[in-house]
Design a protein around this motif. Structure first.
Motif, PDB file in Angstrom:
ATOM      1  N   ILE A  47       0.863  -1.167   0.000  1.00 48.44           N
ATOM      2  CA  ILE A  47       0.000   0.000   0.000  1.00 48.44           C
ATOM      3  C   ILE A  47       0.903   1.221   0.000  1.00 48.44           C
ATOM      4  O   ILE A  47       1.599   1.477   0.978  1.00 48.44           O
ATOM      5  N   PRO A  48       0.926   1.974  -1.123  1.00 52.33           N
ATOM      6  CA  PRO A  48       1.844   3.111  -1.166  1.00 52.33           C
ATOM      7  C   PRO A  48       1.370   4.270  -0.315  1.00 52.33           C
ATOM      8  O   PRO A  48       0.185   4.536  -0.196  1.00 52.33           O
ATOM      9  N   ALA A  49       2.328   4.939   0.294  1.00 49.34           N
ATOM     10  CA  ALA A  49       2.056   6.213   0.956  1.00 49.34           C
ATOM     11  C   ALA A  49       2.380   7.284  -0.070  1.00 49.34           C
ATOM     12  O   ALA A  49       2.888   6.998  -1.136  1.00 49.34           O
ATOM     13  N   GLY A  50       2.146   8.488   0.251  1.00 49.97           N
ATOM     14  CA  GLY A  50       2.465   9.558  -0.681  1.00 49.97           C
ATOM     15  C   GLY A  50       1.280  10.482  -0.818  1.00 49.97           C
ATOM     16  O   GLY A  50       0.424  10.563   0.066  1.00 49.97           O
ATOM     17  N   GLY A  51       1.213  11.160  -1.923  1.00 46.43           N
ATOM     18  CA  GLY A  51       0.106  12.062  -2.130  1.00 46.43           C
ATOM     19  C   GLY A  51       0.249  12.869  -3.392  1.00 46.43           C
ATOM     20  O   GLY A  51       1.168  12.673  -4.183  1.00 46.43           O
ATOM     21  N   CYS A  52      -0.677  13.803  -3.550  1.00 42.65           N
ATOM     22  CA  CYS A  52      -0.712  14.682  -4.710  1.00 42.65           C
ATOM     23  C   CYS A  52      -0.482  16.117  -4.261  1.00 42.65           C
ATOM     24  O   CYS A  52      -0.929  16.513  -3.184  1.00 42.65           O
ATOM     25  N   TYR A  53       0.219  16.864  -5.102  1.00 38.53           N
ATOM     26  CA  TYR A  53       0.569  18.247  -4.800  1.00 38.53           C
ATOM     27  C   TYR A  53       0.317  19.095  -6.044  1.00 38.53           C
ATOM     28  O   TYR A  53       0.572  18.649  -7.164  1.00 38.53           O
ATOM     29  N   ALA A  54      -0.176  20.303  -5.853  1.00 42.53           N
ATOM     30  CA  ALA A  54      -0.421  21.220  -6.965  1.00 42.53           C
ATOM     31  C   ALA A  54       0.043  22.611  -6.569  1.00 42.53           C
ATOM     32  O   ALA A  54       0.013  22.984  -5.397  1.00 42.53           O
ATOM     33  N   GLY A  55       0.473  23.377  -7.577  1.00 40.58           N
ATOM     34  CA  GLY A  55       0.920  24.735  -7.319  1.00 40.58           C
ATOM     35  C   GLY A  55       0.762  25.601  -8.545  1.00 40.58           C
ATOM     36  O   GLY A  55       0.539  25.112  -9.650  1.00 40.58           O
ATOM     37  N   GLN A 155       6.500  26.046  -4.956  1.00 39.77           N
ATOM     38  CA  GLN A 155       5.880  25.355  -3.828  1.00 39.77           C
ATOM     39  C   GLN A 155       4.578  24.731  -4.293  1.00 39.77           C
ATOM     40  O   GLN A 155       3.722  25.411  -4.857  1.00 39.77           O
ATOM     41  N   LEU A 156       4.464  23.454  -4.043  1.00 37.71           N
ATOM     42  CA  LEU A 156       3.243  22.723  -4.352  1.00 37.71           C
ATOM     43  C   LEU A 156       2.587  22.360  -3.024  1.00 37.71           C
ATOM     44  O   LEU A 156       3.274  21.963  -2.080  1.00 37.71           O
ATOM     45  N   HIS A 157       1.280  22.484  -2.965  1.00 38.11           N
ATOM     46  CA  HIS A 157       0.535  22.191  -1.735  1.00 38.11           C
ATOM     47  C   HIS A 157      -0.246  20.901  -1.920  1.00 38.11           C
ATOM     48  O   HIS A 157      -0.774  20.628  -3.001  1.00 38.11           O
ATOM     49  N   LYS A 158      -0.316  20.117  -0.850  1.00 39.32           N
ATOM     50  CA  LYS A 158      -1.003  18.835  -0.897  1.00 39.32           C
ATOM     51  C   LYS A 158      -2.470  19.049  -1.253  1.00 39.32           C
ATOM     52  O   LYS A 158      -3.128  19.930  -0.712  1.00 39.32           O
ATOM     53  N   VAL A 159      -2.953  18.238  -2.197  1.00 39.74           N
ATOM     54  CA  VAL A 159      -4.339  18.281  -2.644  1.00 39.74           C
ATOM     55  C   VAL A 159      -4.855  16.851  -2.715  1.00 39.74           C
ATOM     56  O   VAL A 159      -4.082  15.905  -2.766  1.00 39.74           O
ATOM     57  N   PRO A 160      -6.181  16.676  -2.703  1.00 41.24           N
ATOM     58  CA  PRO A 160      -6.715  15.326  -2.876  1.00 41.24           C
ATOM     59  C   PRO A 160      -6.316  14.779  -4.249  1.00 41.24           C
ATOM     60  O   PRO A 160      -6.274  15.518  -5.234  1.00 41.24           O
ATOM     61  N   CYS A 161      -6.001  13.501  -4.305  1.00 38.60           N
ATOM     62  CA  CYS A 161      -5.659  12.875  -5.576  1.00 38.60           C
ATOM     63  C   CYS A 161      -6.943  12.524  -6.311  1.00 38.60           C
ATOM     64  O   CYS A 161      -7.791  11.817  -5.781  1.00 38.60           O
ATOM     65  N   GLY A 162      -7.088  13.014  -7.498  1.00 37.52           N
ATOM     66  CA  GLY A 162      -8.230  12.683  -8.352  1.00 37.52           C
ATOM     67  C   GLY A 162      -7.738  11.919  -9.545  1.00 37.52           C
ATOM     68  O   GLY A 162      -6.698  12.205 -10.087  1.00 37.52           O
TER      69      GLY A 162
END
Length: 163
Positions: A47-55, A155-162
């Motif tokens: 199960i990968p950890a991690g996330g999505c980021y956008a800026g 700088q990218l900020h964490k966002v929900p992964c879609g």
């Protein structure tokens, strides 16, 4: 050795998956293999950890999706520059502490290229790193990883992964 019935084993696996899904900040860990009454071992589920980021910077926008496994980080990275071709591709690298160093394979202006990228991942922010680069075998690589600086990066900020 204690015998585990099938329904208990399935419930335990679902419980472990539920716990893992409710904690997005977790480290990627394999779920322990269970042995059935025939002595067969089930496969590990990663199960990968991690996330999505956008800026955004002016009219330029950026997106990073990182999936962190124990030995590798994979994902997608997109740079959308206003009135220019976008750079869109995949990353594969390693996370050392809070620093991601990855090979970014991307397509821009119809040409496939590869360069290293660096991101400092802390709290809910990913900051792109910069440093001197040199070409080796057709790839742009950081000349000295110790001299990468993160003070002027996007700088990218964490966002929900879609999907």
């Amino acid at each position: 050795m204690k015998k585990i019935n099938v329904s208990s084993r399935k419930w335990a696996l679902l419980f472990m998956l539920g716990l893992a899904c409710n904690n997005p900040q977790q480290e990627a860990k394999p779920i322990a293999a269970a042995e059935d009454s025939a002595g067969k071992t089930e496969n590990h589920i990663m199960i990968p950890a991690g996330g999505c980021y956008a800026g955004q910077s002016g009219r330029d926008s950026f997106f990073l999706k990182a999936e962190v496994f124990p030995n590798v980080v994979t994902g997608k990275l997109t740079y959308r520059f206003h009135e220019k071709d976008k750079n869109e591709g995949t990353i594969e690298g390693v996370l050392k502490g809070d620093t991601l160093i990855a090979d970014y394979t991307f397509v821009s202006e119809g040409k496939t290229s590869m360069r290293q990228v660096a991101f400092l991942l802390k709290d809910s922010i990913a900051i792109e790193g910069h440093g001197a680069m040199e070409e080796k075998d057709g790839k742009l690589l950081f000349s000295n990883r110790d001299s990468i600086h993160f003070n002027e990066g996007i700088q990218l900020h964490k966002v929900p992964c879609g999907e």
